[in-house]
Design a protein around this motif. Structure first.
Motif: not given
Length: 311
Positions: A252-253, A256, A273, A277, A292, A296
């Motif tokens: 997720e990082d 982004q 995200i 989670n 997360r 975002p």
């Protein structure tokens, strides 16, 4: 800075996480289903290895059988020997990558043979795969160094690279398995690899054990690398390395950063995200990363999108 319009993020959490955290098969299928819904289309789904060494992946064939198929899906796996490759073929894997370690001590702990013995096994596997419907490549685990030894350079890669080409294996995953590489080291070793194989044959698996993974991402793209392996929530580990951080760069990082840099991944970040989670909450695996927790950055096309925070 010259970046591509798009890259392929391959999600390795289904293999990397569950080889270290045993969960029911249903949980694995649910994770992959959620990731597919988020737009992920490339996976390292499991490993066909000895269940006594990696019991968390003993259900590899069942996982392959139950994953929902959608257009554009690519399902890969790890294999440690010819028997594992045959099982991968029977399961319908699109790709299989041999677990070749640049570190001798880990090679023996992981698959019970030296790096040289591993090369001989890989040669037999290449002959087997030649007339079967599977693409065989190889990992180079700990390509940049580790798990306990000193850093490795492009010069250290040369003997392995020449040996791999001699046996006809020219699709490689370079894995920074212990997170040794800052951008200069990442680029130096990848440049050495690109002297032997084209960018399309090279995947880089970025790890973040020492907090440098995200910094290496854009320089890799500038070198022409379009295939990147990451792991949801930075999760993962290995039973041969108990208690040692072993997760990949947070998917997720990475998504982004790529989006903010104008590089398309085809992945829905809010859904990603949510899935990260879910993985950390429902499964209880350790989770890393930033986005997360914070949510975002909203685009002008997403006014009022609710944020879901995890602390």
């Amino acid at each position: 800075m010259s970046l591509p319009d798009a890259v392929r993020i391959r999600e390795i959490a289904p293999r990397l996480t569950f080889q270290d955290h045993a969960v029911p098969t249903d949980v694995k299928i649910e994770l992959v289903r959620r990731l597919i819904d988020a737009g992920v289309r490339a996976f390292e789904l499991s490993s066909f290895v000895r269940p006594d060494l990696v019991p968390g992946l003993a259900d590899a064939a069942e996982v392959f059988a139950r994953v929902p198929r959608v257009p554009g899906l690519s399902l890969g796996c790890c294999v440690a020997n010819l028997r594992g490759l045959a099982r991968a073929v029977d399961a319908g894997a699109d790709t299989a990558h041999f677990l070749l370690s640049a570190d001798e001590e880990f090679a023996r702990a992981n698959i019970g043979r030296s790096t040289q013995d591993s090369m001989r096994e890989l040669e037999r596997m290449a002959a087997y795969a030649a007339d079967r419907n599977i693409v065989l490549g190889t990992y180079v685990i700990f390509a940049w160094g580790g798990p306990t030894g000193p850093p490795r350079t492009g010069a250290d890669l040369e003997p392995l690279a020449r040996g791999l080409l001699d046996i006809g294996v020219d699709r490689w995953i370079l894995a920074d398995s212990s997170g040794y590489a800052a951008p200069p080291q990442m680029c130096e070793l990848v440049t050495a690899a690109l002297a032997h194989v084209p960018p399309g044959n090279l995947t880089v698996q970025v790890h973040d054990d020492r907090g440098m993974g995200l910094a290496a991402l854009l320089p890799l793209l500038e070198l022409g690398i379009h295939d990147i392996d990451t792991s949801l929530a930075g999760s993962g580990g290995h039973p041969a390395m108990p208690g040692i951080q072993g997760g990949g760069l947070c998917t997720e990082d990475a998504v982004q950063l790529l989006e903010r840099s104008g590089v398309d991944t085809g992945i829905d970040l809010p859904r990603l995200i949510e899935t990260a989670n879910w993985l950390t909450g429902e499964v209880g695996v350790p989770g890393e990363g930033f986005v997360r927790h914070t949510g975002p950055i909203l685009s002008t096309a997403q006014p009022g999108t609710p944020l879901s925070f995890t602390w």
